[in-house]
Design an enzyme around this catalytic site. Structure first.
Site, mmCIF file in Angstrom:
data_model
loop_
_atom_site.group_PDB
_atom_site.id
_atom_site.type_symbol
_atom_site.label_atom_id
_atom_site.label_comp_id
_atom_site.label_asym_id
_atom_site.label_seq_id
_atom_site.Cartn_x
_atom_site.Cartn_y
_atom_site.Cartn_z
ATOM 1 N N ASP A 44 7.613 -3.148 7.049
ATOM 2 C CA ASP A 44 7.337 -1.901 7.001
ATOM 3 C C ASP A 44 8.135 -1.828 8.278
ATOM 4 O OD1 ASP A 44 5.590 -0.892 4.888
ATOM 5 O OD2 ASP A 44 4.358 -0.450 5.368
ATOM 6 N N THR A 47 -3.726 -7.624 -13.443
ATOM 7 C CA THR A 47 -4.528 -8.770 -12.738
ATOM 8 C C THR A 47 -4.689 -9.221 -11.349
ATOM 9 O OG1 THR A 47 -2.466 -10.269 -12.785
ATOM 10 C CG2 THR A 47 -3.564 -9.745 -15.111
#
Lengths: 216, 482
Positions: free
Chosen positions: A211, A114
């Protein structure tokens, strides 16, 4: 002292130190140890700022010399809720100020089918509805996951005006979207970025916080 | 033994300084090492000067008593002179063998409160030891000992007390022989010939006449106990007078300006946010356990140190590329490596944990300044400062509590003596009295920055119930010993 550029948005004072810290963590040439260290410094400032908004009550104590001193003490209990994974980077900063603070976790990820955020996991203190909540997520870009995480908190009985959303970097666009859903939640932040690009990333931004903090 | 026309310099006579407009102003701070008490001890070789000097050092027991030997100031020898020296043909006992200019320069520097590198002389190689020197700074008593200590007029002028140790030349010879052979590795024949050729004639011609420059003549070793005791009690009374002057001057630094400190732009008070006030309340509570005290003090000091760093000077602006690959012009640059810290043992050590968390690489210097229990005078016991401390843009001076301000005034003076510019100094303190802060500000023309968590005004102290700021409870609780 912090400023309130928009309603329910508290911005850390833009001192030489803070501006310099942001230059370091934004710079793509900054090494990971430095990124972690200087992000942690900013996180500490955000946590201290957030704690400053909690209610206190007058308290008189006896000092070592036997005289009375009238100050204040905290009322109410708090807990932290981090949005996995990047938000977890802010837990230590909270613990450094509140030693045995309870910390709940929420994992929200983009559903591939979605393209909408989807709640995968939540673990929250049982009595969270009685507590002040520090919601931890370093970046407020579109506000999608933060809105969903706040929904979870409110569904568990937390009062919106008792939620403080701490982030290192946000944009006016993100603030507006978030406050459209949750106008009473207070946002504590260190810098307002110019805006979002077509990919909905913050500009100038500082890359992917999770990250850089955990992997790169 | 007699004592005559001895001088002691103190700043008591010029407490206020006339400026050009004829107005009096508050004097600058004069640390005790700007008025060191200088004692000269002369006498022939082997007369027992060193013994008298060490008896005095032991008896007066003042921190930073420096015992200087004129032996350190022997001139380096040329190759020819060196060759002669090894053959015992060089006249070490002539006044010309000693670099009196350097010795004078050394005493002058110390008298001005500056640091001085004293050369080290090797008796084995008859030369200065290359690259080696003894650094002297902050002496409040200096004893210069040597056969010609009482010879140079310029040096005599700097001395407060001049002592000549007198001994029979035969006794001197006997002592010299045992010392030179055992300690300095010479042979008997060489020593004897040196005595006959140089030492004795020079002693008669140059050394003994310096006796008339002395204030006191002390008989040699065996029977001089009474004389030395007498001298020591005299020196003690002079040093005590000097201490009282120092304390008196420190008290005067408070000045008469009553402008509220809140209006002073150099005084940065911590904002009493609810968090800060709650932390202070817990720290002042006498029922706090040590574990909590340490935790909350570390938290508060982190906030305070961060406040000090808010004003870190910018290194300019630059263009960076962010990790999102956007260029950012005009990004503010700071460099925490330009910040150093100096803590006052032991109270400033309470800041070290937070300091390391905030600036992991920061060079940390330490100063030990303690108040004499008798006179209340602050005394500098030792100083360990980062190399090149004058190159840093910000030097934080850490102490948890300022009460009289005396040790902080002294600490600032130490930094200034090491070339730190006064505007780079940030005093960081948890509690401070108005009196103490005023002394610090007045002593250095109001140029030092002060960051303080709790400032107790003199009026508040008079009204009572703030006495806790006069007790050193922070370091006591933080370290858990009295």
């Amino acid at each position: 002292m912090s400023t309130e550029p928009f309603k329910n948005v508290y911005l850390l004072p833009q001192t030489n130190q803070l501006l310099g810290l942001y230059t370091i963590i934004r710079d793509k040439n900054t090494t990971r140890p430095d990124f972690i260290f200087y992000s942690d410094r900013i996180i500490r400032l955000l946590v201290e700022e957030g704690l400053n908004h909690l209610p206190v009550t007058p308290k008189t104590v006896a000092t070592h010399t036997g005289e009375d001193f009238t100050g204040v003490s905290f009322v109410g209990r708090i807990c932290g809720v981090s949005i996995v994974r990047a938000g977890e980077s802010m837990e230590q900063g909270l613990r450094d100020c509140c030693r045995s603070v309870r910390i709940g976790k929420i994992l929200i990820q983009r559903d591939e089918e979605t393209a909408l955020p989807k709640l995968f996991y939540e673990k929250l203190p049982e009595d969270i509805s009685d507590r002040y909540v520090f919601l931890l997520d370093p970046m407020l870009a579109t506000g999608g996951s933060a809105i969903m995480a706040t929904d979870v908190l409110i569904k568990r009985g937390v009062k919106p005006e008792r939620i403080y959303f701490l982030n290192l970097i946000c944009s006016k666009e993100g603030i507006d979207r978030y406050h459209a859903a949750h106008p009473d939640v207070k946002i504590v932040t260190g810098v307002l970025d110019k805006g979002l690009n077509e990919q909905k990333y913050l500009v100038p931004g500082l890359g992917d916080f999770g990250d850089r903090y955990y992997c790169i | 033994m007699c004592i005559r026309n001895e001088t002691i310099e103190n700043s008591g006579d010029n407490m206020t300084v006339e400026d050009t407009s004829g107005n009096t102003r508050v004097p600058r701070y004069q640390p005790p090492w700007n008025t060191p008490y200088i004692i000269g001890i002369g006498g022939t070789s082997g007369s027992g000067k060193t013994s008298v000097a060490s008896q005095i050092v032991t008896a007066i027991n003042v921190p930073w008593t420096v015992l200087l030997s004129l032996d350190n100031f022997y001139k380096p020898l040329t190759p020819e002179e060196g060759k002669a020296a090894f053959e015992n043909k060089y006249d070490f006992d002539n006044p010309r063998a000693i670099d009196m200019d350097l010795a004078y320069h050394c005493l002058r520097s110390l008298k001005e409160g500056k640091c001085f590198e004293v050369p080290v002389y090797s008796f084995v190689n008859h030369n200065r030891v290359p690259g080696k020197s003894i650094r002297i700074y902050g002496a409040s008593v200096i004893i210069l000992e040597g056969i010609y200590a009482l010879q140079d007029v310029r040096i005599l002028d700097l001395m407060n007390l001049k002592i000549y140790v007198d001994a029979d030349l035969d006794v001197c010879l006997a002592r010299r022989l045992s010392r030179d052979i055992v300690e300095r590795g010479r042979d008997l024949d060489g020593c004897l010939s040196q005595w006959e050729r140089f030492v004795k004639p020079n002693a008669v011609k140059y050394v003994r006449p310096t006796m008339r420059n002395a204030d006191v003549v002390v008989p040699s070793m065996s029977d001089n106990r009474v004389a030395v005791e007498y001298l020591v009690s005299h020196i003690r009374s002079k040093l005590r007078a000097k201490s009282y002057e120092h304390v008196k001057e420190l008290n005067l630094l408070e000045g008469t300006d009553l402008t509220p400190l809140d209006e002073n732009p150099r005084v940065h008070k911590m904002h009493k946010t609810p968090q800060v006030l709650a932390l202070i309340t817990m720290l002042l509570d006498k029922t706090v356990c040590r574990e909590d005290f340490i935790f909350y003090f570390d938290r508060l000091s982190t906030i305070l140190l961060s406040k000090v760093l808010e004003n870190i000077p910018l290194e300019g602006h630059t263009e960076i590329v962010t990790a999102s690959n956007n260029a950012m012009a005009n990004s503010a640059m700071i460099n925490f490596d330009k910040v150093a810290a100096v803590d006052l043992i032991r109270s400033g050590d309470c800041f070290i944990h937070s300091l390391r968390k905030t600036l992991p690489n920061v060079p940390i210097g330490k100063l030990l300044i303690q108040s004499d229990s008798y006179t209340g005078e602050p005394q500098l016991h030792c100083e360990f400062l980062p190399r090149g401390i004058n190159k840093f843009k910000k030097v934080m001076l850490l102490e948890t509590q300022i009460i009289s301000g005396a040790s902080m005034v002294m600490a600032i003076q130490v930094l200034l003596d090491h070339g730190v510019s006064v505007s780079c100094i940030d005093v960081v303190v948890f509690t401070a009295t108005e009196q103490g802060l005023r002394r610090i500000l007045n002593a250095f023309d109001g140029k030092v920055n002060v960051y303080v968590a709790i400032l107790v005004t003199t009026e508040q102290l008079h009204n009572g119930n703030k006495e806790w700021c006069l007790s050193r409870f922070v370091e006591r609780l933080y370290f858990g010993c009295p």
